[in-house]
Design a protein around this motif. Structure first.
Motif, PDB file in Angstrom:
ATOM      1  N   TYR A  25      67.548  56.959  30.575  1.00  0.00           N
ATOM      2  CA  TYR A  25      68.811  57.557  31.023  1.00  0.00           C
ATOM      3  C   TYR A  25      70.024  56.802  30.496  1.00  0.00           C
ATOM      4  N   GLN A  26      69.886  55.500  30.294  1.00  0.00           N
ATOM      5  CA  GLN A  26      71.001  54.735  29.731  1.00  0.00           C
ATOM      6  C   GLN A  26      71.254  55.127  28.280  1.00  0.00           C
ATOM      7  N   VAL A  27      70.191  55.329  27.535  1.00  0.00           N
ATOM      8  CA  VAL A  27      70.316  55.645  26.112  1.00  0.00           C
ATOM      9  C   VAL A  27      70.584  57.128  25.892  1.00  0.00           C
ATOM     10  N   PHE A  28      69.965  57.961  26.695  1.00  0.00           N
ATOM     11  CA  PHE A  28      70.125  59.411  26.588  1.00  0.00           C
ATOM     12  C   PHE A  28      70.583  59.960  27.939  1.00  0.00           C
ATOM     13  N   PRO A  29      71.861  59.816  28.279  1.00  0.00           N
ATOM     14  CA  PRO A  29      72.348  60.270  29.589  1.00  0.00           C
ATOM     15  C   PRO A  29      72.083  61.750  29.855  1.00  0.00           C
ATOM     16  N   SER A  33      69.867  65.168  33.380  1.00  0.00           N
ATOM     17  CA  SER A  33      70.064  66.526  33.906  1.00  0.00           C
ATOM     18  C   SER A  33      69.239  67.578  33.166  1.00  0.00           C
ATOM     19  N   ALA A  34      68.429  67.158  32.244  1.00  0.00           N
ATOM     20  CA  ALA A  34      67.599  68.101  31.484  1.00  0.00           C
ATOM     21  C   ALA A  34      66.468  68.634  32.361  1.00  0.00           C
TER      22      ALA A  34
END
Length: 122
Positions: A25-29, A33-34
């Protein structure tokens, strides 16, 4: 995205699914929500574990060789306590395995390999 996650040093180091999720989540915020985030995280976790297993495959058979390499390092020579030697062994194995953390069993076996283990008095 799975390959991108597994390529991240922090993801490789993450031992729990919770930590893997935090790194992801840090790298791909946008992943938070996906709709398929759990599938991506599950696939990345499985890929990480498979890569870790491949990275350490057969290493127990190489303990004498690994012990000899570790014993020759300045880091090992400067380690004077059991705790420091354990950390040095973990770092040594992790570095050679592409950033994947070693299993405690492998570290323990390496530390007990002749050439590294301290002689014990009876």
């Amino acid at each position: 995205m799975v390959a991108d996650l597994v390529a991240l040093p922090d993801f490789r180091e993450a031992g729990s699914q919770a930590r893997q999720r935090v790194v992801a989540y840090q790298v791909f915020p946008e992943l938070a929500s996906a709709r398929n985030s759990w599938q991506v995280l599950e696939a990345a976790g499985l890929a990480r574990q498979a890569a870790l297993d491949r990275a350490y495959a057969g290493w127990e058979d190489r303990l004498p060789e690994l012990a000899q390499e570790l014993a020759a390092t300045p880091q090992w020579k400067g380690a004077t306590t059991v705790r420091t030697r354990t950390y040095r062994a973990q770092d040594f194995l992790r570095e050679r395995a592409g950033g994947y953390p070693p299993a405690k069993r492998l570290v323990d076996l390496l530390l007990e390999t002749p050439g590294l283990s301290r002689s014990r008095r009876a």
